[in-house]
Scaffold this motif. Structure first.
Motif, mmCIF file in Angstrom:
data_model
loop_
_atom_site.group_PDB
_atom_site.id
_atom_site.type_symbol
_atom_site.label_atom_id
_atom_site.label_comp_id
_atom_site.label_asym_id
_atom_site.label_seq_id
_atom_site.Cartn_x
_atom_site.Cartn_y
_atom_site.Cartn_z
ATOM 1 N N LEU A 67 40.140 37.888 43.336
ATOM 2 C CA LEU A 67 40.958 38.134 41.839
ATOM 3 C C LEU A 67 40.619 37.377 40.830
ATOM 4 O O LEU A 67 40.700 37.873 39.716
ATOM 5 C CB LEU A 67 42.556 37.945 42.471
ATOM 6 C CG LEU A 67 43.188 38.956 43.398
ATOM 7 C CD1 LEU A 67 44.468 38.540 43.653
ATOM 8 C CD2 LEU A 67 43.274 40.188 42.583
ATOM 9 N N LEU A 68 40.295 35.746 40.890
ATOM 10 C CA LEU A 68 39.752 35.578 39.871
ATOM 11 C C LEU A 68 38.427 35.960 39.124
ATOM 12 O O LEU A 68 38.412 36.098 37.766
ATOM 13 C CB LEU A 68 39.648 34.017 40.224
ATOM 14 C CG LEU A 68 40.970 32.947 40.359
ATOM 15 C CD1 LEU A 68 40.584 31.709 40.895
ATOM 16 C CD2 LEU A 68 41.867 32.991 39.203
ATOM 17 N N LEU A 69 37.618 36.292 39.924
ATOM 18 C CA LEU A 69 36.505 36.923 39.477
ATOM 19 C C LEU A 69 36.781 38.322 38.776
ATOM 20 O O LEU A 69 36.018 38.470 37.849
ATOM 21 C CB LEU A 69 35.395 37.297 40.726
ATOM 22 C CG LEU A 69 34.693 35.888 41.342
ATOM 23 C CD1 LEU A 69 33.585 36.268 42.524
ATOM 24 C CD2 LEU A 69 34.011 35.330 40.296
ATOM 25 N N LEU A 70 37.631 39.209 39.344
ATOM 26 C CA LEU A 70 38.241 40.319 38.651
ATOM 27 C C LEU A 70 38.631 39.957 37.401
ATOM 28 O O LEU A 70 38.418 40.728 36.248
ATOM 29 C CB LEU A 70 38.897 41.072 39.697
ATOM 30 C CG LEU A 70 38.478 41.983 40.706
ATOM 31 C CD1 LEU A 70 39.394 42.340 41.536
ATOM 32 C CD2 LEU A 70 37.339 42.843 40.342
ATOM 33 N N LEU A 71 39.450 38.883 37.262
ATOM 34 C CA LEU A 71 40.151 38.640 36.016
ATOM 35 C C LEU A 71 39.197 38.427 34.942
ATOM 36 O O LEU A 71 39.096 39.048 33.938
ATOM 37 C CB LEU A 71 41.262 37.585 36.240
ATOM 38 C CG LEU A 71 41.871 37.066 34.872
ATOM 39 C CD1 LEU A 71 42.755 38.109 34.394
ATOM 40 C CD2 LEU A 71 42.773 35.971 35.328
ATOM 41 N N VAL A 72 38.202 37.364 35.473
ATOM 42 C CA VAL A 72 37.154 37.016 34.384
ATOM 43 C C VAL A 72 36.174 38.443 34.172
ATOM 44 O O VAL A 72 36.106 38.501 32.786
ATOM 45 C CB VAL A 72 36.277 36.137 34.886
ATOM 46 C CG1 VAL A 72 35.069 35.609 34.343
ATOM 47 C CG2 VAL A 72 36.999 34.633 35.327
ATOM 48 N N PHE A 73 35.813 39.205 34.923
ATOM 49 C CA PHE A 73 35.071 40.288 34.536
ATOM 50 C C PHE A 73 36.027 41.081 33.429
ATOM 51 O O PHE A 73 35.262 41.735 32.637
ATOM 52 C CB PHE A 73 35.013 41.204 35.940
ATOM 53 C CG PHE A 73 34.294 42.400 35.715
ATOM 54 C CD1 PHE A 73 32.996 42.625 35.400
ATOM 55 C CD2 PHE A 73 35.126 43.700 35.745
ATOM 56 C CE1 PHE A 73 32.161 43.655 35.136
ATOM 57 C CE2 PHE A 73 34.423 44.838 35.360
ATOM 58 C CZ PHE A 73 32.749 44.996 35.257
ATOM 59 N N ILE A 74 37.374 41.412 33.754
ATOM 60 C CA ILE A 74 38.047 42.354 33.116
ATOM 61 C C ILE A 74 38.210 41.332 31.626
ATOM 62 O O ILE A 74 38.034 42.308 30.537
ATOM 63 C CB ILE A 74 39.364 42.602 33.618
ATOM 64 C CG1 ILE A 74 39.294 43.506 34.671
ATOM 65 C CG2 ILE A 74 40.362 43.179 32.361
ATOM 66 C CD1 ILE A 74 40.490 43.663 35.447
ATOM 67 N N LEU A 75 38.529 40.372 31.484
ATOM 68 C CA LEU A 75 38.550 39.709 30.299
ATOM 69 C C LEU A 75 37.308 39.611 29.338
ATOM 70 O O LEU A 75 37.236 39.629 27.993
ATOM 71 C CB LEU A 75 39.122 38.293 30.353
ATOM 72 C CG LEU A 75 40.295 38.238 30.965
ATOM 73 C CD1 LEU A 75 40.865 36.663 31.300
ATOM 74 C CD2 LEU A 75 41.539 38.872 29.946
ATOM 75 N N GLN A 76 36.109 39.513 30.228
ATOM 76 C CA GLN A 76 34.762 39.576 29.464
ATOM 77 C C GLN A 76 34.318 41.202 29.069
ATOM 78 O O GLN A 76 33.579 41.303 28.259
ATOM 79 C CB GLN A 76 33.695 39.118 30.246
ATOM 80 C CG GLN A 76 33.823 37.661 30.538
ATOM 81 C CD GLN A 76 32.408 36.916 31.282
ATOM 82 O OE1 GLN A 76 32.040 37.747 32.147
ATOM 83 N NE2 GLN A 76 32.537 35.827 31.257
ATOM 84 N N ASN A 77 34.978 42.090 29.555
ATOM 85 C CA ASN A 77 34.700 43.647 29.222
ATOM 86 C C ASN A 77 35.907 44.181 28.587
ATOM 87 O O ASN A 77 36.380 45.081 29.171
ATOM 88 C CB ASN A 77 34.231 44.307 30.530
ATOM 89 C CG ASN A 77 32.815 43.858 30.824
ATOM 90 O OD1 ASN A 77 31.942 43.952 30.304
ATOM 91 N ND2 ASN A 77 33.089 42.848 32.037
#
Length: 132
Positions: A67-77
């Motif tokens: 979930l943390l990796l998904l959050l970082v991915f979404i915030l960077q895109n």
């Protein structure tokens, strides 16, 4: 009596270390001697079995990391992307759109897996009825 580097020791004939041979050492009672097989199994982690709680804990930690990796991915895109589906037009952040696409793919795979599980369960029930 001779003095060795570790302190005084008795000279035993035929012993280079100055210690008594194994046959002359006093034996420990059977209850106080450790079981070598048990020590080796524990050392190799064979004696420690996994528990449901440990499995749940591991799954929880892995889920949090994902979930943390998904959050970082979404915030960077966060760039806007326009999606067209039949007659509809959607404008979503790119990370969210890709997350929806991944969720849709996972749902399709889960559906196909569920259908296969039902097929196998039916076949097993038929086989069980034939045997009885």
């Amino acid at each position: 009596m001779s003095t060795a580097a570790n302190g005084p020791s008795k000279d035993w004939p035929g012993s280079e270390s100055g210690r008594p041979p194994d046959s002359e050492r006093p034996a420990l009672p059977a209850s106080t001697e450790p079981d070598q097989g048990l020590i080796e199994d524990v050392a190799r982690r064979k004696g420690i079995k996994g528990t449901r709680t440990g499995t749940i804990w591991t799954g929880l930690v892995v889920g949090i990391v994902v979930l943390l990796l998904l959050l970082v991915f979404i915030l960077q895109n966060l760039d806007e992307a326009t999606l067209e589906l039949f007659a509809w037009d959607f404008t979503l952040p790119l990370g969210v759109a890709l997350l929806f696409a991944a969720l849709a793919g996972a749902a399709i795979i889960a559906l196909a897996g569920a259908v296969r599980i039902l097929q196998i369960r039916r076949a097993a029930n038929r086989q069980r009825q034939l045997i009885e």
